[in-house]
Scaffold this motif. Structure first.
Motif, PDB file in Angstrom:
ATOM      1  N   TRP A   1     -32.625 -68.828   1.484  1.00  0.00           N
ATOM      2  CA  TRP A   1     -34.147 -69.055   0.450  1.00  0.00           C
ATOM      3  C   TRP A   1     -35.058 -69.979   1.452  1.00  0.00           C
ATOM      4  CZ3 TRP A   1     -34.611 -66.453  -3.218  1.00  0.00           C
ATOM      5  CH2 TRP A   1     -32.797 -65.895  -3.953  1.00  0.00           C
ATOM      6  N   ALA A   2     -35.026 -70.091   2.120  1.00  0.00           N
ATOM      7  CA  ALA A   2     -35.788 -70.596   3.449  1.00  0.00           C
ATOM      8  C   ALA A   2     -36.408 -69.115   3.500  1.00  0.00           C
ATOM      9  CB  ALA A   2     -36.058 -71.711   4.410  1.00  0.00           C
ATOM     10  N   SER A   3     -36.129 -68.050   3.975  1.00  0.00           N
ATOM     11  CA  SER A   3     -35.823 -66.437   4.754  1.00  0.00           C
ATOM     12  C   SER A   3     -37.069 -66.238   3.388  1.00  0.00           C
ATOM     13  CB  SER A   3     -34.543 -66.008   5.218  1.00  0.00           C
ATOM     14  OG  SER A   3     -34.160 -66.892   6.054  1.00  0.00           O
ATOM     15  N   VAL A   4     -36.967 -65.962   2.506  1.00  0.00           N
ATOM     16  CA  VAL A   4     -36.742 -65.304   1.205  1.00  0.00           C
ATOM     17  C   VAL A   4     -38.587 -65.938   0.688  1.00  0.00           C
ATOM     18  CG1 VAL A   4     -36.644 -64.486  -0.927  1.00  0.00           C
ATOM     19  CG2 VAL A   4     -34.443 -64.627   0.465  1.00  0.00           C
TER      20      VAL A   4
ATOM     21  N   ALA B   1     -44.428 -65.921   0.071  1.00  0.00           N
ATOM     22  CA  ALA B   1     -45.112 -66.840   1.027  1.00  0.00           C
ATOM     23  C   ALA B   1     -46.144 -66.152   2.249  1.00  0.00           C
ATOM     24  CB  ALA B   1     -45.270 -68.780   1.287  1.00  0.00           C
ATOM     25  N   TYR B   2     -45.827 -65.749   2.689  1.00  0.00           N
ATOM     26  CA  TYR B   2     -46.629 -65.577   4.542  1.00  0.00           C
ATOM     27  C   TYR B   2     -46.520 -64.211   4.562  1.00  0.00           C
ATOM     28  CZ  TYR B   2     -45.829 -70.717   4.735  1.00  0.00           C
ATOM     29  OH  TYR B   2     -45.960 -72.554   4.153  1.00  0.00           O
TER      30      TYR B   2
ATOM     31  N   LEU C   1     -45.624 -69.850  13.143  1.00  0.00           N
ATOM     32  CA  LEU C   1     -47.203 -70.824  13.926  1.00  0.00           C
ATOM     33  C   LEU C   1     -47.321 -69.634  14.944  1.00  0.00           C
ATOM     34  CD1 LEU C   1     -46.439 -74.743  13.295  1.00  0.00           C
ATOM     35  CD2 LEU C   1     -48.391 -72.958  12.681  1.00  0.00           C
ATOM     36  N   HIS C   2     -46.734 -69.235  16.101  1.00  0.00           N
ATOM     37  CA  HIS C   2     -46.576 -68.678  17.510  1.00  0.00           C
ATOM     38  C   HIS C   2     -46.373 -67.356  17.665  1.00  0.00           C
ATOM     39  CE1 HIS C   2     -47.504 -73.187  18.229  1.00  0.00           C
ATOM     40  NE2 HIS C   2     -46.050 -73.317  17.664  1.00  0.00           N
ATOM     41  N   ALA C   3     -46.239 -67.065  16.548  1.00  0.00           N
ATOM     42  CA  ALA C   3     -45.628 -65.352  16.277  1.00  0.00           C
ATOM     43  C   ALA C   3     -45.104 -64.426  15.339  1.00  0.00           C
ATOM     44  CB  ALA C   3     -44.179 -64.395  17.829  1.00  0.00           C
ATOM     45  N   PRO C   4     -46.653 -65.083  14.290  1.00  0.00           N
ATOM     46  CA  PRO C   4     -45.982 -64.575  12.724  1.00  0.00           C
ATOM     47  C   PRO C   4     -46.048 -63.315  12.909  1.00  0.00           C
ATOM     48  CG  PRO C   4     -48.459 -65.087  14.019  1.00  0.00           C
ATOM     49  CD  PRO C   4     -48.058 -65.587  14.603  1.00  0.00           C
TER      50      PRO C   4
END
Ligand code: G4F
Length: 326
Positions: free
Chosen positions: A158-161, A166-167, A113-116
């Motif tokens: 897995w959240a990191s992957v 995704a983004y 949200l703040h430093a993509p």
């Protein structure tokens, strides 16, 4: 190269403090996220205290992470904070899941949200391999975690992957095997051994009480592993890398070398076994394959097992002698 800005969570710990020293040498502006404690523990940061800007925050608190990421506007984010002691994760599984697992997701959200554009390093762990069936373990080895800590680290991995896929964010996992130093917390087996052996050498203790002596670990030297973290974020693409020495040793071998370093001949007679230090489900054998890191990051650890033990025993002897003089 213009100076860059890094945000480090877990900056007061072993890895965080060595990483802060490395980034300070490289001219980074450094922000460190620190959780409020009634007795602040900044001792590891002594060498870089003036170069680090401390931000008040907690991986449990999304608002504080959003604020920290906005304020730091980092080019690089290193998520080293966790409930990192495996034994405690059995006693506090939910807290461990919240901090070590969901905490990583909260930080990823704050960055999204703040430093993509920031590059994110996630401190993944060889504990994710857990109950291993192949040796050595590398980036393609299946996970079979054996503790609430290992389970939480798999979630964070897995959240990191997923955020990478995704983004299109630059998010990388460093899958680090055990790494030690004189700054290792006293609860971990290596530091418990070197501190107790030093006390025995100085006549301040008689025995060393341990759990499973047959567990095998791939033990490296922590200051070399923070260089590995930095290199992961300088790589041209985000990716996942194993950080390890490729050698494993038993806890028993660590004990033997430590006693030898302290000049104690009858060390094995001083070791007492106590079931309280056994884990409900143990990780018996870890040995990593660092070939990908050597090939793509040109990173190869050079401090050998015996040297690590000696560095730690000598440091504990020096610290205890200095305390005795006070
Ligand atoms: O030093 P340990 O507590 O480290 P462990 O569980 O391997 O985890 C460490 O390394 C991971 C990387 O693989 C990190 F992700 C994690 O955060 C942490 O830094 O235990 C090492 C081995 C275990 O098999 C344990 O059962 O030593 C055995 N052990 C035997 N007696 C003991 C003891 N461990 C501790 N802490 N205390 C004992 O008395």
């Amino acid at each position: 190269m213009p100076n860059r800005t890094a945000l480090i969570t877990g900056i007061t710990g072993q890895d965080g403090s060595y990483l802060a020293e490395l980034l300070a040498q490289k001219g980074y502006r450094i922000f460190g996220l620190v959780r409020r404690l009634s007795t602040p523990n900044m001792s590891h940061l002594a060498a870089v205290r003036d170069s680090v800007e401390i931000l008040d925050g907690d991986l449990m608190d999304q608002g504080s992470l959003n604020q920290a990421v906005r304020q730091a506007a980092p080019d690089e984010v290193y998520n080293l904070a966790a409930q990192s002691f495996v034994a405690t994760s059995f006693a506090q599984p939910l807290l461990t899941g919240e901090v070590t697992g969901l905490g990583a997701l909260r930080l990823l959200e704050a960055v999204r949200l703040h430093a993509p554009q920031a590059r994110v390093y996630q401190a993944s762990s060889s504990e994710m391999f857990g109950h291993v069936r192949t040796e050595p373990q590398d980036e393609s080895t299946a996970f079979h975690p054996r503790s609430p800590y290992g389970v939480a680290k798999v979630y964070a991995y897995w959240a990191s992957v997923n955020y990478r896929e995704a983004y299109s964010m630059f998010v990388s996992n460093g899958i680090l095997f055990n790494h030690e130093s004189p700054r290792r917390g006293m609860e971990f087996v290596t530091r418990k051994i070197t501190d107790t052996v030093a006390r025995i050498a100085l006549g301040q203790a008689k025995t060393l009480t341990l759990g499973n002596l047959d567990a095998k670990r791939d033990w490296g030297y922590a200051p070399e592993y923070v260089e590995f973290m930095w290199r992961i974020l300088q790589h041209r693409t985000p990716d996942d890398f194993v950080g390890a020495t490729g050698e494993s040793h038993t806890v028993r071998e660590f004990v033997e070398v430590a006693f030898r370093c302290a000049g104690i001949d009858d060390g094995s007679k001083r070791v007492v076994s106590d079931a309280r230090f056994q884990r409900p489900s143990e990780v018996f054998n870890l040995r990593g394959n660092p070939a990908k890191a050597a090939r793509e990051l040109h990173w190869t650890p050079s401090t050998k097992f015996e040297q690590i033990v000696r560095i730690m025993v000598d440091a504990d002897l020096a610290r205890l002698r200095a305390q005795g003089r006070r």
